[in-house]
Motif scaffolding. Structure first.
Motif, short mmCIF file in Angstrom:
data_model
loop_
_atom_site.label_atom_id
_atom_site.label_comp_id
_atom_site.label_asym_id
_atom_site.label_seq_id
_atom_site.Cartn_x
_atom_site.Cartn_y
_atom_site.Cartn_z
N THR A 1 49.45 16.34 108.22
CA THR A 1 49.44 15.22 109.16
C THR A 1 50.85 14.72 109.41
O THR A 1 51.61 14.50 108.47
N ILE A 2 51.18 14.54 110.69
CA ILE A 2 52.50 14.06 111.07
C ILE A 2 52.33 12.70 111.75
O ILE A 2 51.52 12.56 112.65
N GLN A 3 53.10 11.72 111.27
CA GLN A 3 53.00 10.36 111.83
C GLN A 3 54.30 10.02 112.51
O GLN A 3 55.37 10.15 111.91
N GLU A 4 54.22 9.54 113.74
CA GLU A 4 55.46 9.18 114.42
C GLU A 4 55.85 7.75 114.10
O GLU A 4 55.00 6.89 113.90
N SER A 5 57.15 7.49 114.06
CA SER A 5 57.64 6.16 113.66
C SER A 5 57.30 5.10 114.70
O SER A 5 57.18 5.40 115.89
N THR A 6 57.22 3.87 114.25
CA THR A 6 57.20 2.73 115.16
C THR A 6 58.66 2.33 115.42
O THR A 6 59.56 2.76 114.69
N VAL A 7 58.86 1.48 116.42
CA VAL A 7 60.21 1.01 116.74
C VAL A 7 60.82 0.30 115.52
O VAL A 7 61.98 0.53 115.16
N ALA A 8 60.02 -0.53 114.86
CA ALA A 8 60.53 -1.30 113.72
C ALA A 8 60.89 -0.39 112.55
O ALA A 8 61.91 -0.58 111.89
N GLN A 9 60.05 0.61 112.29
CA GLN A 9 60.34 1.54 111.18
C GLN A 9 61.62 2.32 111.45
O GLN A 9 62.43 2.52 110.55
N ALA A 10 61.79 2.77 112.68
CA ALA A 10 62.99 3.54 113.03
C ALA A 10 64.24 2.67 112.87
O ALA A 10 65.26 3.11 112.32
N ALA A 11 64.15 1.42 113.31
CA ALA A 11 65.29 0.50 113.20
C ALA A 11 65.63 0.26 111.72
O ALA A 11 66.80 0.21 111.34
N GLU A 12 64.61 0.15 110.90
CA GLU A 12 64.84 -0.08 109.47
C GLU A 12 65.63 1.07 108.84
O GLU A 12 66.48 0.87 107.98
N ARG A 13 65.36 2.30 109.29
CA ARG A 13 66.05 3.48 108.75
C ARG A 13 67.37 3.78 109.45
O ARG A 13 68.10 4.67 109.04
N GLY A 14 67.63 3.10 110.57
CA GLY A 14 68.85 3.37 111.32
C GLY A 14 68.82 4.70 112.05
O GLY A 14 69.83 5.41 112.13
N VAL A 15 67.66 5.05 112.60
CA VAL A 15 67.55 6.27 113.41
C VAL A 15 66.82 5.93 114.71
O VAL A 15 66.15 4.89 114.81
N ALA A 16 66.94 6.80 115.72
CA ALA A 16 66.30 6.54 117.00
C ALA A 16 64.78 6.63 116.86
O ALA A 16 64.04 5.80 117.37
N ARG A 17 64.29 7.63 116.17
CA ARG A 17 62.87 7.79 115.84
C ARG A 17 62.73 8.85 114.77
O ARG A 17 63.66 9.61 114.52
N PHE A 18 61.57 8.88 114.13
CA PHE A 18 61.36 9.92 113.10
C PHE A 18 59.91 10.33 113.06
O PHE A 18 59.04 9.64 113.61
N TRP A 19 59.67 11.46 112.41
CA TRP A 19 58.32 12.00 112.23
C TRP A 19 58.09 12.14 110.74
O TRP A 19 58.86 12.83 110.06
N ARG A 20 57.03 11.50 110.24
CA ARG A 20 56.85 11.37 108.80
C ARG A 20 55.71 12.25 108.30
O ARG A 20 54.63 12.28 108.89
N VAL A 21 55.97 12.97 107.22
CA VAL A 21 54.91 13.71 106.55
C VAL A 21 54.93 13.34 105.07
O VAL A 21 55.95 12.92 104.54
N ILE A 22 53.78 13.49 104.43
CA ILE A 22 53.73 13.30 102.98
C ILE A 22 53.96 14.67 102.34
O ILE A 22 53.13 15.56 102.46
N GLY A 23 55.10 14.81 101.71
CA GLY A 23 55.48 16.10 101.12
C GLY A 23 54.94 16.25 99.71
O GLY A 23 54.13 15.46 99.25
N PRO A 24 55.41 17.30 99.03
CA PRO A 24 54.97 17.53 97.66
C PRO A 24 55.22 16.30 96.78
O PRO A 24 56.22 15.61 96.95
#
Ligand SMILES: [Fe+2]
Length: 333
Positions: free
Chosen positions: A91-114
């Protein structure tokens, strides 16, 4: 898709969850010597180069890594990685505006890894032209990214497959470490010229993971031995315990120290880490994690075991709970 994306990814940022923000500020700003970019009651953010945020500490109870940002060279590379994750049913989750701002990136795609470590893929960091104000003269980042991550696992093979199948990680070499009657197998993987961006450690013959946190340590690289020793002395003066004082690893010839962070996992600060020449590189196996040094500040076998391997009680409890692998999920469906 058969394109090889080796060389096109790197560790971009770390998001840490802790209640000890004051202590983290002292540790990273006054000890390690990073630039404090932002501080409020619930969030700290630090720079070490042009990226607006490399380490973010967010208020919360975990005392652990909440996510690791993985930077892809461009959109095409990102698409290949996302396609591979998708093909494995992850499952891939796309960032919200607030989450991306918190990380200092334009946007991100999140997965739960090992081991349930959240991995956040991104292409575009937000950058800053403002001069760095930090105690350290500098940190090595660039194309190879920010340091490396070392993770203990009871399912080393599955963890290794994840990095190899998604990011085309290459095996650099192995170290066998014998410690208080236990053998640790440590495998080193590179995703770009740096000798390793990921290290995976497994206790041989015992299905235990003695480390509470999702990563055992995160490494950052500074530019000289002078910077390394200055940071070592600053951390010690501020009262941060050295898990391992300055020493040298046999494989990437990095000189480093390991200091206990306010959340309990270790931060390794090093310099002089080797870059691999692909044409001539040969993987080998080394006996022992250190050529010299890396002695625990507090001597004694028990302390050596606890700082190296964490709490064995926790390790034994880990037998009861299976370790998560996103790859395994697919096969069990
Ligand atoms: Fe390391």
């Amino acid at each position: 898709m058969n394109q090889d994306i080796f060389g096109a990814s790197s560790m971009g940022y770390a998001l840490i969850e802790s209640q000890r923000l004051e202590r983290w500020q002292s540790f990273l700003k006054d000890g390690i010597g990073l630039h404090l970019q932002h501080a409020d009651r619930n969030c700290l953010a630090f720079r070490m180069d042009s990226h607006q945020r490399r380490i973010i500490v967010k208020r919360g109870p975990a005392e652990d890594f909440a996510a690791v940002g993985w930077q892809l060279r461009d959109q095409a590379t990102l698409n290949i990685a996302l396609q591979r994750l998708h093909a494995r049913g992850i499952t891939i989750q796309e960032s919200t505006v607030a989450q991306a701002a918190e990380r200092g990136v334009a946007r991100f795609w999140r997965v739960i890894g090992p081991k349930r470590l959240a991995i956040e893929l991104f292409v575009e960091p937000l950058t800053s032209d403002e001069p760095l104000e930090m105690l350290s003269q500098g940190f090595i980042t660039g194309e190879a990214g920010m340091g490396h991550l070392a993770i203990t696992s009871r399912r080393g093979k599955d963890m290794r497959r994840f990095w190899q199948e998604i990011f085309d990680a290459r095996h650099s070499d192995s170290i066998v470490e014998r410690l208080a009657g236990v053998t640790l197998d440590i495998e080193f993987f590179r995703v770009n010229p740096r000798h390793h961006s990921i290290a995976i450690a497994q206790v041989r013959g015992l299905p235990i993971d003695p480390i509470r946190t999702k990563a055992q340590h995160m490494n950052l690289l500074t530019t000289s031995v002078t910077e390394l020793t200055a940071a070592f002395l600053r951390c010690r003066r501020l009262g941060f315990e050295m898990a391992h004082e300055i020493g040298e690893h046999p494989n990437d010839r990095e000189q480093s120290f390991y200091v206990l962070s306010p959340s309990g996992f270790e931060i390794e600060l090093g310099w002089n880490a080797l870059e691999v020449e692909e044409a001539s590189w040969q993987a080998s196996t080394y006996q022992g994690i250190s050529l010299w040094g890396h002695k625990p500040e507090k001597l004694g076998a028990w302390n050596q075991l606890t700082t190296n391997l964490g709490n064995f009680g926790r390790g034994l409890r880990s037998l009861l709970k299976p370790e998560y692998s996103p790859l395994q999920e697919r096969h069990s469906k």
